[in-house]
Design a protein around this motif. Sequence first.
Motif, PDB file in Angstrom:
ATOM      1  N   ARG A 344       0.822  -1.217   0.000  1.00 43.53           N
ATOM      2  CA  ARG A 344       0.000   0.000   0.000  1.00 43.53           C
ATOM      3  C   ARG A 344       0.855   1.266   0.000  1.00 43.53           C
ATOM      4  O   ARG A 344       0.314   2.367  -0.078  1.00 43.53           O
ATOM      5  N   ASP A 345       2.173   1.132   0.107  1.00 46.93           N
ATOM      6  CA  ASP A 345       3.034   2.320   0.011  1.00 46.93           C
ATOM      7  C   ASP A 345       3.206   2.780  -1.435  1.00 46.93           C
ATOM      8  O   ASP A 345       3.930   3.740  -1.711  1.00 46.93           O
ATOM      9  N   GLY A 346       2.540   2.099  -2.375  1.00 49.26           N
ATOM     10  CA  GLY A 346       2.583   2.500  -3.780  1.00 49.26           C
ATOM     11  C   GLY A 346       3.708   1.885  -4.570  1.00 49.26           C
ATOM     12  O   GLY A 346       3.934   2.260  -5.726  1.00 49.26           O
ATOM     13  N   THR A 347       4.427   0.912  -3.986  1.00 47.43           N
ATOM     14  CA  THR A 347       5.545   0.286  -4.691  1.00 47.43           C
ATOM     15  C   THR A 347       5.403  -1.228  -4.715  1.00 47.43           C
ATOM     16  O   THR A 347       4.700  -1.829  -3.898  1.00 47.43           O
ATOM     17  N   ALA A 348       6.102  -1.826  -5.672  1.00 45.00           N
ATOM     18  CA  ALA A 348       6.412  -3.250  -5.652  1.00 45.00           C
ATOM     19  C   ALA A 348       7.930  -3.353  -5.531  1.00 45.00           C
ATOM     20  O   ALA A 348       8.651  -2.446  -5.960  1.00 45.00           O
ATOM     21  N   ARG A 349       8.416  -4.424  -4.931  1.00 47.42           N
ATOM     22  CA  ARG A 349       9.859  -4.589  -4.757  1.00 47.42           C
ATOM     23  C   ARG A 349      10.264  -6.008  -5.124  1.00 47.42           C
ATOM     24  O   ARG A 349       9.530  -6.965  -4.878  1.00 47.42           O
ATOM     25  N   ILE A 350      11.452  -6.104  -5.728  1.00 44.76           N
ATOM     26  CA  ILE A 350      12.020  -7.407  -6.074  1.00 44.76           C
ATOM     27  C   ILE A 350      13.263  -7.592  -5.214  1.00 44.76           C
ATOM     28  O   ILE A 350      14.244  -6.853  -5.346  1.00 44.76           O
ATOM     29  N   TRP A 351      13.224  -8.586  -4.324  1.00 45.39           N
ATOM     30  CA  TRP A 351      14.297  -8.845  -3.367  1.00 45.39           C
ATOM     31  C   TRP A 351      15.153 -10.003  -3.843  1.00 45.39           C
ATOM     32  O   TRP A 351      14.634 -11.033  -4.277  1.00 45.39           O
ATOM     33  N   ASP A 352      16.466  -9.845  -3.736  1.00 43.28           N
ATOM     34  CA  ASP A 352      17.405 -10.926  -4.055  1.00 43.28           C
ATOM     35  C   ASP A 352      17.648 -11.729  -2.780  1.00 43.28           C
ATOM     36  O   ASP A 352      18.323 -11.267  -1.857  1.00 43.28           O
ATOM     37  N   LEU A 353      17.087 -12.940  -2.707  1.00 41.59           N
ATOM     38  CA  LEU A 353      17.191 -13.756  -1.497  1.00 41.59           C
ATOM     39  C   LEU A 353      18.538 -14.451  -1.371  1.00 41.59           C
ATOM     40  O   LEU A 353      18.857 -15.010  -0.320  1.00 41.59           O
ATOM     41  N   THR A 354      19.344 -14.409  -2.439  1.00 45.48           N
ATOM     42  CA  THR A 354      20.661 -15.055  -2.377  1.00 45.48           C
ATOM     43  C   THR A 354      21.708 -14.169  -1.727  1.00 45.48           C
ATOM     44  O   THR A 354      22.793 -14.636  -1.391  1.00 45.48           O
ATOM     45  N   ASP A 355      21.398 -12.874  -1.561  1.00 39.81           N
ATOM     46  CA  ASP A 355      22.368 -11.945  -0.979  1.00 39.81           C
ATOM     47  C   ASP A 355      21.602 -10.870  -0.212  1.00 39.81           C
ATOM     48  O   ASP A 355      21.020  -9.956  -0.806  1.00 39.81           O
ATOM     49  N   SER A 356      21.582 -10.969   1.109  1.00 38.40           N
ATOM     50  CA  SER A 356      20.795 -10.059   1.937  1.00 38.40           C
ATOM     51  C   SER A 356      21.337  -8.632   1.914  1.00 38.40           C
ATOM     52  O   SER A 356      20.646  -7.693   2.319  1.00 38.40           O
ATOM     53  N   ARG A 357      22.582  -8.443   1.436  1.00 40.28           N
ATOM     54  CA  ARG A 357      23.159  -7.097   1.402  1.00 40.28           C
ATOM     55  C   ARG A 357      22.661  -6.284   0.211  1.00 40.28           C
ATOM     56  O   ARG A 357      22.812  -5.061   0.177  1.00 40.28           O
ATOM     57  N   LYS A 358      22.068  -6.947  -0.747  1.00 36.45           N
ATOM     58  CA  LYS A 358      21.651  -6.282  -1.973  1.00 36.45           C
ATOM     59  C   LYS A 358      20.324  -5.562  -1.771  1.00 36.45           C
ATOM     60  O   LYS A 358      19.362  -6.139  -1.255  1.00 36.45           O
ATOM     61  N   ASP A 367       0.183   5.011  -9.181  1.00 34.24           N
ATOM     62  CA  ASP A 367      -0.265   6.235  -8.515  1.00 34.24           C
ATOM     63  C   ASP A 367      -1.178   5.958  -7.321  1.00 34.24           C
ATOM     64  O   ASP A 367      -1.847   6.869  -6.829  1.00 34.24           O
ATOM     65  N   ASP A 368      -1.201   4.720  -6.865  1.00 33.77           N
ATOM     66  CA  ASP A 368      -2.059   4.353  -5.746  1.00 33.77           C
ATOM     67  C   ASP A 368      -1.477   3.095  -5.108  1.00 33.77           C
ATOM     68  O   ASP A 368      -0.377   2.673  -5.455  1.00 33.77           O
ATOM     69  N   TRP A 369      -2.227   2.493  -4.195  1.00 27.31           N
ATOM     70  CA  TRP A 369      -1.790   1.235  -3.595  1.00 27.31           C
ATOM     71  C   TRP A 369      -1.481   0.214  -4.690  1.00 27.31           C
ATOM     72  O   TRP A 369      -2.196   0.111  -5.687  1.00 27.31           O
ATOM     73  N   VAL A 370      -0.424  -0.556  -4.511  1.00 24.49           N
ATOM     74  CA  VAL A 370      -0.158  -1.710  -5.382  1.00 24.49           C
ATOM     75  C   VAL A 370      -0.703  -2.930  -4.650  1.00 24.49           C
ATOM     76  O   VAL A 370      -0.239  -3.272  -3.562  1.00 24.49           O
ATOM     77  N   LEU A 371      -1.702  -3.563  -5.233  1.00 20.67           N
ATOM     78  CA  LEU A 371      -2.452  -4.608  -4.542  1.00 20.67           C
ATOM     79  C   LEU A 371      -2.048  -6.015  -4.938  1.00 20.67           C
ATOM     80  O   LEU A 371      -2.340  -6.973  -4.216  1.00 20.67           O
ATOM     81  N   GLY A 385      -0.524  -4.642 -10.359  1.00 24.19           N
ATOM     82  CA  GLY A 385      -1.760  -3.892 -10.520  1.00 24.19           C
ATOM     83  C   GLY A 385      -2.178  -3.295  -9.193  1.00 24.19           C
ATOM     84  O   GLY A 385      -1.746  -3.748  -8.131  1.00 24.19           O
ATOM     85  N   GLY A 386      -3.034  -2.266  -9.259  1.00 27.85           N
ATOM     86  CA  GLY A 386      -3.417  -1.636  -8.008  1.00 27.85           C
ATOM     87  C   GLY A 386      -4.568  -0.677  -8.125  1.00 27.85           C
ATOM     88  O   GLY A 386      -5.372  -0.725  -9.072  1.00 27.85           O
ATOM     89  N   GLY A 387      -4.624   0.243  -7.161  1.00 30.71           N
ATOM     90  CA  GLY A 387      -5.744   1.153  -7.049  1.00 30.71           C
ATOM     91  C   GLY A 387      -5.843   2.178  -8.154  1.00 30.71           C
ATOM     92  O   GLY A 387      -6.893   2.803  -8.340  1.00 30.71           O
ATOM     93  N   ASP A 388      -4.772   2.386  -8.926  1.00 33.04           N
ATOM     94  CA  ASP A 388      -4.824   3.351 -10.033  1.00 33.04           C
ATOM     95  C   ASP A 388      -5.453   2.767 -11.289  1.00 33.04           C
ATOM     96  O   ASP A 388      -5.498   3.425 -12.331  1.00 33.04           O
ATOM     97  N   GLU A 389      -5.910   1.497 -11.204  1.00 31.91           N
ATOM     98  CA  GLU A 389      -6.639   0.792 -12.272  1.00 31.91           C
ATOM     99  C   GLU A 389      -5.741   0.252 -13.374  1.00 31.91           C
ATOM    100  O   GLU A 389      -6.214  -0.413 -14.297  1.00 31.91           O
ATOM    101  N   TYR A 390      -4.415   0.486 -13.284  1.00 31.15           N
ATOM    102  CA  TYR A 390      -3.501   0.056 -14.337  1.00 31.15           C
ATOM    103  C   TYR A 390      -2.820  -1.267 -13.998  1.00 31.15           C
ATOM    104  O   TYR A 390      -2.586  -1.594 -12.838  1.00 31.15           O
ATOM    105  N   VAL A 391      -2.487  -1.994 -15.041  1.00 28.67           N
ATOM    106  CA  VAL A 391      -1.607  -3.155 -14.951  1.00 28.67           C
ATOM    107  C   VAL A 391      -0.306  -2.781 -15.645  1.00 28.67           C
ATOM    108  O   VAL A 391      -0.323  -2.268 -16.776  1.00 28.67           O
ATOM    109  N   ARG A 392       0.823  -3.040 -14.989  1.00 27.70           N
ATOM    110  CA  ARG A 392       2.131  -2.718 -15.562  1.00 27.70           C
ATOM    111  C   ARG A 392       2.991  -3.987 -15.623  1.00 27.70           C
ATOM    112  O   ARG A 392       2.887  -4.857 -14.766  1.00 27.70           O
ATOM    113  N   ARG A 393       3.845  -4.020 -16.638  1.00 28.95           N
ATOM    114  CA  ARG A 393       4.737  -5.159 -16.835  1.00 28.95           C
ATOM    115  C   ARG A 393       6.178  -4.653 -16.786  1.00 28.95           C
ATOM    116  O   ARG A 393       6.545  -3.748 -17.528  1.00 28.95           O
ATOM    117  N   TRP A 394       6.988  -5.240 -15.899  1.00 29.62           N
ATOM    118  CA  TRP A 394       8.345  -4.765 -15.644  1.00 29.62           C
ATOM    119  C   TRP A 394       9.370  -5.865 -15.938  1.00 29.62           C
ATOM    120  O   TRP A 394       9.184  -7.001 -15.502  1.00 29.62           O
TER     121      TRP A 394
END
Length: 434
Positions: A344-358, A367-371, A385-394
Amino acid sequence: MRQLLTTALLSLSLLSYAQDNRTTTELVMSMSQRSLVMPGYLTELKALIARQAYDFWKDGNVDPYVSHLNVYQALYEANKYLGYDSARNMTFNQVGVHSNAVTSVVYSADPYSYYSSSTDGKILKWDILNPTSIPETVYESKKIIQSIEMSNDGKVLMAIFYKEGLALIPTSKNSQEDIQVLEDPTPVQTATFLPGERKYLTVTKSGDLILKGFDAKSEQVGKTALKINELKVDEKDGTIYAGSDEGVLEAWEKPYEVKESPIDDIMENWRQQSYFGYKLGSFSINCLDISPDGNTLAIGRDRGDIVLWDIPNKNLIRIISGHQSTVTDIQFSPDGGLLLTTSRDGTARIWDLTDSRKLPIILDDHDDWVLTGSFDPTGTHVITGGGDEYVRRWPVDPAYLAFRICTLINRNLTKEEWNEFVGIDIPYAVTCPK
């Protein structure tokens, strides 16, 4: 004396390497930031600086823990302006739009199409190879769709309605011969498919865990006194995991034993053979996912953090912090090395689980919550996708963004631009060789 000389030369060499590393890292970060703050109307210059920063980062002696996040963000912003469609007010990775908040996205059995659901009551199917095509409406209802889930064989979608039961929906005309749309009107807290079987699991409003077949036969396999937000079933042994509003992780192991969860003395009873409950704190557990190897359970909480749980040993591995608000969705990459979270902070994040320092890659263009979010079957892209009604591909790998810049630009930095944005002491190089 010779040994002292050798030691001194080695020390000087290491010092020089460290200085070069620091200098290149600072250059990469500086160029990335200058690209980010450059106005969008200087589209090509903005993109070339981002691409050159990427080249230094990829080929130079750069601290990977500092600069990879800056590089990705600069490349993304450059591509955003390069791919902007002013007629439809759409950026290059804006691949779909609903008429209301997007609640869930799931990929089909192939990596070329995916489904999205919305509070507008629709489930749409999108063609990745033809992003400008009109999506297929595979289901439409006046009910609010809370989430959707795909069966393991890709033949059936489950739509879970807010306070109004669920529906099982065939994904193709061929599968309609095998199964018709099945409406289950019993109100549920949440539901999930049973891996590899034509069954699904629900939690009723009264807390009964009910296992149902597509023929509507049912069997009670557990009971809870808590409010359940998410269910996940382990493919290995059939263990049912439940994330609760009260911050308790519950699990029912085979053979299932139907009895009330021991909330009052939960810490004393959590290692029982058929049931355990582990209180992770007072923060609601909103989403769960099991790693591809079956050893780790990822837990997203209201606190904005992620708990990694050791499934074989039934204990905490570590807590990952970063989001500034509720974690709304969570998913491992197909190889288990990355973890996607939305918030709900408006972001998505991709975490590297092989290296906690990254540092995580931060996807922050909603522009809204990412649900909701999902990796594609290849692990090379995610959709959100989220509250701004858009779907994005990254894209996951910044190399794709860097490559795309040079396919859309027909020039390089001039010598004057190089001197200003790179430096007169660094030999000129062609950023986009043809």
